[in-house]
Design a protein around this motif. Structure first.
Motif, mmCIF file in Angstrom:
data_model
loop_
_atom_site.group_PDB
_atom_site.id
_atom_site.type_symbol
_atom_site.label_atom_id
_atom_site.label_comp_id
_atom_site.label_asym_id
_atom_site.label_seq_id
_atom_site.Cartn_x
_atom_site.Cartn_y
_atom_site.Cartn_z
ATOM 1 N N LEU A 11 2.839 3.424 -2.529
ATOM 2 C CA LEU A 11 3.846 3.888 -1.575
ATOM 3 C C LEU A 11 5.123 4.251 -2.327
ATOM 4 O O LEU A 11 6.177 3.664 -2.105
ATOM 5 C CB LEU A 11 4.127 2.787 -0.539
ATOM 6 C CG LEU A 11 2.918 2.187 0.182
ATOM 7 C CD1 LEU A 11 3.366 1.151 1.205
ATOM 8 C CD2 LEU A 11 2.116 3.282 0.889
ATOM 9 N N GLU A 58 7.138 6.879 -2.311
ATOM 10 C CA GLU A 58 8.268 7.583 -1.694
ATOM 11 C C GLU A 58 9.173 6.673 -0.879
ATOM 12 O O GLU A 58 10.322 6.999 -0.648
ATOM 13 C CB GLU A 58 7.788 8.722 -0.773
ATOM 14 C CG GLU A 58 7.207 9.899 -1.527
ATOM 15 C CD GLU A 58 5.689 9.843 -1.568
ATOM 16 O OE1 GLU A 58 5.123 8.788 -1.204
ATOM 17 O OE2 GLU A 58 5.079 10.844 -1.968
ATOM 18 N N ASP A 59 8.659 5.539 -0.378
ATOM 19 C CA ASP A 59 9.521 4.730 0.496
ATOM 20 C C ASP A 59 10.206 3.579 -0.253
ATOM 21 O O ASP A 59 10.924 2.790 0.346
ATOM 22 C CB ASP A 59 8.745 4.207 1.721
ATOM 23 C CG ASP A 59 7.769 3.108 1.346
ATOM 24 O OD1 ASP A 59 7.611 2.804 0.154
ATOM 25 O OD2 ASP A 59 7.163 2.556 2.281
ATOM 26 N N TYR A 60 9.989 3.484 -1.521
ATOM 27 C CA TYR A 60 10.637 2.470 -2.366
ATOM 28 C C TYR A 60 10.392 1.044 -1.881
ATOM 29 O O TYR A 60 11.117 0.130 -2.223
ATOM 30 C CB TYR A 60 12.156 2.734 -2.476
ATOM 31 C CG TYR A 60 12.441 4.116 -3.014
ATOM 32 C CD1 TYR A 60 12.214 4.415 -4.363
ATOM 33 C CD2 TYR A 60 12.894 5.129 -2.173
ATOM 34 C CE1 TYR A 60 12.440 5.697 -4.848
ATOM 35 C CE2 TYR A 60 13.114 6.410 -2.662
ATOM 36 C CZ TYR A 60 12.884 6.694 -3.993
ATOM 37 O OH TYR A 60 13.097 7.942 -4.478
ATOM 38 N N SER A 61 9.371 0.829 -1.048
ATOM 39 C CA SER A 61 9.094 -0.536 -0.577
ATOM 40 C C SER A 61 8.553 -1.383 -1.725
ATOM 41 O O SER A 61 8.698 -2.600 -1.728
ATOM 42 C CB SER A 61 8.064 -0.500 0.549
ATOM 43 O OG SER A 61 6.817 -0.054 0.039
#
Ligand code: URA
Length: 269
Positions: free
Chosen positions: A181, A183-186
């Motif tokens: 994941l 792109e969401d920097y989670s």
């Protein structure tokens, strides 16, 4: 439309008296249907037809009919994944549909296939989730042999390169297909996700996508003949994404295969 019968919770009907989600009535579709995931792909399939007509369009379910070389065919979009496919296949079966070919895209995990190539999955690993609501996990997800043979013949007639595959169908596009994941920097990345693709490669699985095993199992248990032709849109080995003409080829091959199947059925009857 508020009488008891039209509003049965166990088998609701649409306001037009058609099946609830597809909004189709008996006689609206032939018994041989192509199943794209995306509603707009019904129109790509229809590029191969004459007398094109939109039969219904509600939510992700768009149904278009037309004539391919004189044969009446339909394309009904299933939406993404197992749950929406189950609804579509059940409602088509209520309408008398007995033969379905999924036309979709897939990510390949072997160097043997590249972008735009066609894969006909003969069987799939069932990580779809939906088919488990129907039957135990040990039950196989497999294509109908005659549908596979018709798809092979169609590709050969049309001069399209194809291969037979063992697919992995999973109810996830990102983590479940080993995609971080980013792109969401989670930062969420479970340790098992590192192993998904290498373990599938060791088991000689060819490709990953989100619908086929659910469709094969649900269709089979409805007494239908099921098959699929998938164009490679992702190469997970080379980290490349692109259509390269694969979608159009898969659409045409499915039309040709349905014609081959109908001609065979007529010869046998
Ligand atoms: N469909 C998928 O589910 N995954 C891919 O990589 C490509 C198409």
């Amino acid at each position: 439309m508020s009488d008891e019968r039209t509003n049965r919770a166990a088998a609701p009907k649409a306001a037009n008296e058609g099946v609830y989600h597809l909004r189709l009535r008996e006689g609206d579709v032939p018994a041989y249907v192509i199943l794209p995931g995306a509603p707009e792909r019904t129109l790509k399939i229809a590029e191969n037809w004459a007398d094109v007509r939109e039969a219904a369009f509600y939510r992700e379910y768009k149904t278009v009919t037309g004539r391919y070389g004189g044969m009446w065919q339909a394309a009904a979009s299933t939406g993404i994944g197992g749950p929406s496919s189950e609804i579509c296949i059940h409602e088509l079966s209520v309408l008398g549909v007995h033969t379905c070919i999924r036309v979709g895209t897939t990510g390949c995990i072997t160097p043997e296939y590249d972008l735009g190539d066609l894969i006909i999955p003969v069987a799939c690993v069932r990580k779809d989730g939906t088919s488990h609501a129907y039957i135990e996990p040990e039950f196989p997800a497999f294509a109908d042999t005659h549908v596979v043979m018709a798809l092979m013949k169609a590709c050969e007639r049309l001069g399209f390169k194809y291969g037979l595959g063992l697919g992995y169908t999973v109810g996830s596009f990102y983590i479940g297909q080993g995609r971080p994941l980013n792109e969401d920097y989670s930062g969420y990345w479970p340790s098992f996700a590192d192993k998904i693709i290498p373990d599938l490669q060791r088991a000689r699985v060819t490709n990953i996508e989100m619908e086929t095993s659910a469709q094969y199992v649900v269709g089979y248990l409805h007494g239908m003949r099921m098959g699929a032709i998938l164009s490679v849109i992702a190469n997970r080995v080379l980290d490349r994404w692109g259509d390269e003409g694969g979608e159009s080829k898969a659409c045409l091959a499915a039309c040709e295969a349905l014609k081959i199947l109908k001609e065979r059925d007529e010869r046998k009857s």
